[in-house]
Motif scaffolding. Sequence first.
Motif, PDB file in Angstrom:
ATOM      1  N   VAL A  31      33.010  43.293  34.610  1.00 54.46           N
ATOM      2  CA  VAL A  31      32.119  43.195  35.905  1.00 54.46           C
ATOM      3  C   VAL A  31      30.684  43.306  35.784  1.00 54.46           C
ATOM      4  O   VAL A  31      30.191  44.114  34.901  1.00 54.46           O
ATOM      5  N   PRO A  32      30.021  42.652  36.590  1.00 55.26           N
ATOM      6  CA  PRO A  32      28.623  43.101  36.273  1.00 55.26           C
ATOM      7  C   PRO A  32      28.113  44.421  36.807  1.00 55.26           C
ATOM      8  O   PRO A  32      28.872  45.009  37.397  1.00 55.26           O
ATOM      9  N   ARG A  33      26.873  44.779  36.233  1.00 56.84           N
ATOM     10  CA  ARG A  33      26.409  46.282  36.648  1.00 56.84           C
ATOM     11  C   ARG A  33      26.493  46.495  38.392  1.00 56.84           C
ATOM     12  O   ARG A  33      26.830  47.594  38.703  1.00 56.84           O
ATOM     13  N   PHE A  34      26.010  45.404  39.032  1.00 56.32           N
ATOM     14  CA  PHE A  34      25.891  45.580  40.296  1.00 56.32           C
ATOM     15  C   PHE A  34      26.620  44.517  40.930  1.00 56.32           C
ATOM     16  O   PHE A  34      26.520  43.301  40.822  1.00 56.32           O
ATOM     17  N   PHE A  35      27.591  44.851  41.720  1.00 60.66           N
ATOM     18  CA  PHE A  35      28.535  43.942  42.444  1.00 60.66           C
ATOM     19  C   PHE A  35      28.987  44.432  43.990  1.00 60.66           C
ATOM     20  O   PHE A  35      28.940  45.552  43.749  1.00 60.66           O
TER      21      PHE A  35
ATOM     22  N   THR B 288      33.602  41.576  49.162  1.00 62.84           N
ATOM     23  CA  THR B 288      33.632  41.208  50.619  1.00 62.84           C
ATOM     24  C   THR B 288      34.771  41.784  51.252  1.00 62.84           C
ATOM     25  O   THR B 288      35.977  41.343  50.871  1.00 62.84           O
ATOM     26  N   GLU B 289      34.640  42.262  52.551  1.00 60.66           N
ATOM     27  CA  GLU B 289      35.688  42.624  53.349  1.00 60.66           C
ATOM     28  C   GLU B 289      35.635  41.993  54.607  1.00 60.66           C
ATOM     29  O   GLU B 289      34.605  42.150  55.054  1.00 60.66           O
ATOM     30  N   LYS B 290      36.563  41.329  55.013  1.00 60.27           N
ATOM     31  CA  LYS B 290      36.584  40.475  56.380  1.00 60.27           C
ATOM     32  C   LYS B 290      38.002  41.079  57.149  1.00 60.27           C
ATOM     33  O   LYS B 290      38.985  41.059  56.488  1.00 60.27           O
TER      34      LYS B 290
ATOM     35  N   GLY C 241      39.288  39.669  69.873  1.00 56.56           N
ATOM     36  CA  GLY C 241      39.405  41.023  69.101  1.00 56.56           C
ATOM     37  C   GLY C 241      37.944  41.108  68.614  1.00 56.56           C
ATOM     38  O   GLY C 241      36.959  40.434  69.155  1.00 56.56           O
ATOM     39  N   GLN C 242      37.744  41.878  67.586  1.00 53.76           N
ATOM     40  CA  GLN C 242      36.748  41.976  66.791  1.00 53.76           C
ATOM     41  C   GLN C 242      36.395  41.599  65.169  1.00 53.76           C
ATOM     42  O   GLN C 242      37.423  42.038  64.537  1.00 53.76           O
ATOM     43  N   LEU C 243      35.700  41.028  65.100  1.00 55.71           N
ATOM     44  CA  LEU C 243      35.517  40.500  63.828  1.00 55.71           C
ATOM     45  C   LEU C 243      34.424  41.071  62.885  1.00 55.71           C
ATOM     46  O   LEU C 243      33.160  41.198  63.477  1.00 55.71           O
ATOM     47  N   THR C 244      34.481  41.748  61.723  1.00 56.32           N
ATOM     48  CA  THR C 244      33.687  42.553  60.988  1.00 56.32           C
ATOM     49  C   THR C 244      33.848  42.063  59.655  1.00 56.32           C
ATOM     50  O   THR C 244      34.741  41.386  59.027  1.00 56.32           O
ATOM     51  N   GLU C 245      32.605  41.954  58.787  1.00 52.54           N
ATOM     52  CA  GLU C 245      32.321  41.503  57.716  1.00 52.54           C
ATOM     53  C   GLU C 245      31.634  42.475  57.092  1.00 52.54           C
ATOM     54  O   GLU C 245      30.248  42.893  57.178  1.00 52.54           O
ATOM     55  N   LYS C 246      31.809  43.027  55.749  1.00 49.29           N
ATOM     56  CA  LYS C 246      31.087  44.140  54.975  1.00 49.29           C
ATOM     57  C   LYS C 246      31.174  43.909  53.706  1.00 49.29           C
ATOM     58  O   LYS C 246      31.882  43.129  53.079  1.00 49.29           O
ATOM     59  N   ARG C 247      30.090  44.346  52.890  1.00 45.12           N
ATOM     60  CA  ARG C 247      29.858  44.448  51.531  1.00 45.12           C
ATOM     61  C   ARG C 247      30.051  45.805  50.877  1.00 45.12           C
ATOM     62  O   ARG C 247      29.515  46.621  51.461  1.00 45.12           O
ATOM     63  N   ILE C 248      30.963  45.981  49.908  1.00 42.62           N
ATOM     64  CA  ILE C 248      31.250  47.195  49.535  1.00 42.62           C
ATOM     65  C   ILE C 248      30.975  47.314  48.156  1.00 42.62           C
ATOM     66  O   ILE C 248      31.512  46.777  47.206  1.00 42.62           O
ATOM     67  N   TYR C 249      29.754  48.256  47.913  1.00 37.29           N
ATOM     68  CA  TYR C 249      29.501  48.261  46.715  1.00 37.29           C
ATOM     69  C   TYR C 249      29.927  49.608  46.173  1.00 37.29           C
ATOM     70  O   TYR C 249      29.847  50.709  46.572  1.00 37.29           O
ATOM     71  N   LEU C 250      30.853  49.413  44.695  1.00 33.37           N
ATOM     72  CA  LEU C 250      31.536  50.635  44.386  1.00 33.37           C
ATOM     73  C   LEU C 250      31.579  50.719  42.717  1.00 33.37           C
ATOM     74  O   LEU C 250      32.672  51.214  42.150  1.00 33.37           O
TER      75      LEU C 250
ATOM     76  N   ILE D  72      44.061  42.579  60.667  1.00 38.63           N
ATOM     77  CA  ILE D  72      44.190  41.638  59.478  1.00 38.63           C
ATOM     78  C   ILE D  72      43.001  42.116  58.629  1.00 38.63           C
ATOM     79  O   ILE D  72      41.842  41.624  59.212  1.00 38.63           O
ATOM     80  N   THR D  73      42.944  42.396  57.344  1.00 34.35           N
ATOM     81  CA  THR D  73      41.858  42.545  56.739  1.00 34.35           C
ATOM     82  C   THR D  73      42.083  42.013  55.093  1.00 34.35           C
ATOM     83  O   THR D  73      43.346  42.061  54.640  1.00 34.35           O
ATOM     84  N   GLU D  74      41.049  41.367  54.771  1.00 34.20           N
ATOM     85  CA  GLU D  74      41.084  40.587  53.312  1.00 34.20           C
ATOM     86  C   GLU D  74      40.007  41.093  52.660  1.00 34.20           C
ATOM     87  O   GLU D  74      38.701  41.162  53.022  1.00 34.20           O
ATOM     88  N   TYR D  75      40.114  41.242  51.359  1.00 36.38           N
ATOM     89  CA  TYR D  75      39.036  41.504  50.350  1.00 36.38           C
ATOM     90  C   TYR D  75      39.123  40.373  49.202  1.00 36.38           C
ATOM     91  O   TYR D  75      40.225  39.978  48.730  1.00 36.38           O
ATOM     92  N   SER D  76      37.796  40.264  48.735  1.00 35.65           N
ATOM     93  CA  SER D  76      37.687  39.270  47.596  1.00 35.65           C
ATOM     94  C   SER D  76      36.331  39.610  46.906  1.00 35.65           C
ATOM     95  O   SER D  76      35.411  40.242  47.447  1.00 35.65           O
ATOM     96  N   VAL D  77      36.325  38.861  45.649  1.00 30.75           N
ATOM     97  CA  VAL D  77      34.973  39.121  44.849  1.00 30.75           C
ATOM     98  C   VAL D  77      34.865  37.458  44.271  1.00 30.75           C
ATOM     99  O   VAL D  77      35.609  36.745  43.874  1.00 30.75           O
ATOM    100  N   SER D  78      33.500  37.242  44.834  1.00 29.94           N
ATOM    101  CA  SER D  78      33.254  35.872  44.403  1.00 29.94           C
ATOM    102  C   SER D  78      33.418  35.380  43.289  1.00 29.94           C
ATOM    103  O   SER D  78      33.743  34.284  43.041  1.00 29.94           O
ATOM    104  N   TYR D  79      33.151  36.270  42.008  1.00 31.62           N
ATOM    105  CA  TYR D  79      33.258  35.727  40.506  1.00 31.62           C
ATOM    106  C   TYR D  79      34.479  36.018  40.014  1.00 31.62           C
ATOM    107  O   TYR D  79      34.906  35.645  38.976  1.00 31.62           O
ATOM    108  N   LEU D  80      35.688  36.316  40.847  1.00 28.10           N
ATOM    109  CA  LEU D  80      36.937  36.743  40.390  1.00 28.10           C
ATOM    110  C   LEU D  80      38.064  36.130  41.482  1.00 28.10           C
ATOM    111  O   LEU D  80      38.622  36.628  42.334  1.00 28.10           O
TER     112      LEU D  80
END
Length: 307
Positions: free
Chosen positions: A84-88, A91-93, A63-72, A102-110
């Motif tokens: 939350v910090p002003r800039f954060f 992470t989407e895998k 399959g295809q593995l992607t990792e993204k950072r979503i700034y929102l 399968i898609t998973e989302y996480s935030v390092s400080y949460l």
Amino acid sequence: MTVYTHVCNVGSSLINGAAPHPQQYRIGQLYMISKHSCEQSGGGEGVEVVKNESDTHPEYGRGQLTEKRIYLNSKLPAWAKTFVPRFFYVTEKSWNFYPYTITEYSVSYLPKFSIRIETRFENNNGDNSNVFGDTPTQAENVSFLDILSDPIPEKHYKESEDLSRWQSSKTGRGPLENGWRDNHKPIMCSYKRVQCSFEVYGLQTRTEEFVHRIIRDILLVGHRQAVSWIDEWHGLSLEDVREYEQVMQEKTNSKVKSSQNTQSPTPPRPAFSRSMSVTDERSLMKMGAMPDLSVPNSPVRLNSTPE
């Protein structure tokens, strides 16, 4: 933990041929994700692609593995911006073993925040009550999304993407009419099982409801675009769309990074001590993490027709 099943029906407007053709749906979806991500990026926010490579899973194969950072940050509601910090970034895998992903989302400080989405694509109109082959989702937790008539936020509305007005010049398909899910063949359906968890007292329900609403909007807008953009991707091979994906990935990353580098510095928000333990609603309100806000929903457009 709250479990939702989102069923989003995508009709024959996406399919080429006399029988359902999952490969055509796949190409349209990949094209839409790449273009949509680029359109939504800028001003220091958007989607940065960190990794996009082939991968082999012991159970699902290649399959295809992607990792993204979503700034929102600017898209967060006022009550969420207080903790939350002003800039954060989120992470989407994603592991794409089409027709299963399968898609998973996480935030390092949460560490107590997580989203997991399972997706399966099938050639039907959403009538499979046990598409994931384990325990059927309870009926009250199933949302049927209609790309023609379900409301979307006003800010996302474009007449060119209104499927009640749209018509493909290449295929002659469109516009869609009421009852299209039952009358159109062939047809494809995207089933999504969403598990969202944020185990923080006083914020769990509000956060999970926010995530549910955002995912619903993304599914509706994205699939409307996949259909209305058919003249752009119709006839492309999987290799063609992978090349397009690479070009748009570089363009999108450049937009996100250049905007971040040119932004003027802003005073940082006061940081909460990591040793702080807050478990009651009263303390959260004192910290400003639970303001008593009633933020009205953004305007929506019903039945996808302009005023």
